[in-house]
Design an enzyme around this catalytic site. Structure first.
Site, PDB file in Angstrom:
ATOM      1  N   CYS A  87       0.855  -1.182   0.000  1.00 58.66           N
ATOM      2  CA  CYS A  87       0.000   0.000   0.000  1.00 58.66           C
ATOM      3  C   CYS A  87       0.893   1.234   0.000  1.00 58.66           C
ATOM      4  CB  CYS A  87      -0.893  -0.020   1.239  1.00 58.66           C
ATOM      5  SG  CYS A  87      -1.992   1.404   1.357  1.00 58.66           S
ATOM      6  N   HIS A 129      -9.270  -3.588  -1.856  1.00 56.73           N
ATOM      7  CA  HIS A 129      -8.250  -2.839  -1.108  1.00 56.73           C
ATOM      8  C   HIS A 129      -8.588  -1.349  -1.104  1.00 56.73           C
ATOM      9  CE1 HIS A 129      -3.908  -2.011   0.036  1.00 56.73           C
ATOM     10  NE2 HIS A 129      -4.325  -0.815  -0.376  1.00 56.73           N
ATOM     11  N   GLU A 130      -8.872  -0.804  -2.289  1.00 53.58           N
ATOM     12  CA  GLU A 130      -9.178   0.632  -2.390  1.00 53.58           C
ATOM     13  C   GLU A 130     -10.513   0.954  -1.720  1.00 53.58           C
ATOM     14  OE1 GLU A 130      -6.751   2.465  -3.141  1.00 53.58           O
ATOM     15  OE2 GLU A 130      -5.539   0.864  -3.986  1.00 53.58           O
ATOM     16  N   HIS A 133     -10.126   1.607   1.900  1.00 51.46           N
ATOM     17  CA  HIS A 133      -9.646   2.962   2.223  1.00 51.46           C
ATOM     18  C   HIS A 133     -10.803   3.946   2.402  1.00 51.46           C
ATOM     19  CE1 HIS A 133      -5.301   2.902   2.161  1.00 51.46           C
ATOM     20  NE2 HIS A 133      -5.292   2.201   1.044  1.00 51.46           N
TER      21      HIS A 133
END
Length: 164
Positions: A87, A129-130, A133
């Site tokens: 990341c 993953h994004e 965030h």
């Protein structure tokens, strides 16, 4: 180009707000994020990682850059796989993370039009993953406390670099 926010920056822990304005400003921000992502050799970059607490990210898993705005995960396949992830907000840290192999998603493009698609493998992993965030969830939240403890010194070193 944007400065990447790293572990310890409070913006990374906030739940981002939905995008409501689809205008030139948003397009310019997305272009700049794509430029930043490529500069740092990333495959994805979420708005909170550049200090913008809004629900969008950019990603490129080999088919060109895609802007993903106000994403939703509609279906998550129960079949998972474990793979190493890095990341940009955690320089030089790579951890094994379990994620769904296949997801059905819906998001808006830069014109505000809805896009619905099924993502598999690497594309599904990057999207998840994004997406994390945007909810203030970081890769260290997806590993065991024991593994987090092993990374403690590295994490503290990264957090010390945050400009307050």
């Amino acid at each position: 180009m944007y400065r990447i926010r790293v572990f310890g920056d409070p913006v990374l822990r906030k739940r981002a707000k939905p995008v409501t304005k689809f205008d030139d400003n948003l397009e310019k921000t997305i272009e700049r994020m794509i430029e930043t992502m490529y500069h740092y050799d990333g495959v994805g970059l979420a708005a909170p990682q550049v200090g913008i607490s809004q629900r969008f990210f950019v990603m490129d898993v080999g088919n060109g850059p895609v802007a993903v705005i106000n994403p939703e995960i509609l279906e998550i396949d129960p079949e998972t796989e474990v793979a190493e992830e890095g990341c940009l907000s955690f320089p030089e840290i790579f951890v094994e993370i379990e994620r769904s192999k296949r997801i059905k998603v819906r998001y808006q493009n830069t014109k505000g039009e809805y896009v619905e698609e099924v993502l598999e493998g690497y594309a599904a992993r990057v999207f998840q993953h994004e997406f994390d965030h945007l909810n203030g969830v970081l890769i260290i939240d997806r590993i065991s406390p024991a593994k987090r403890l092993l990374l403690r010194k590295k994490l503290m070193d990264i957090a010390r670099t945050v400009k307050r």
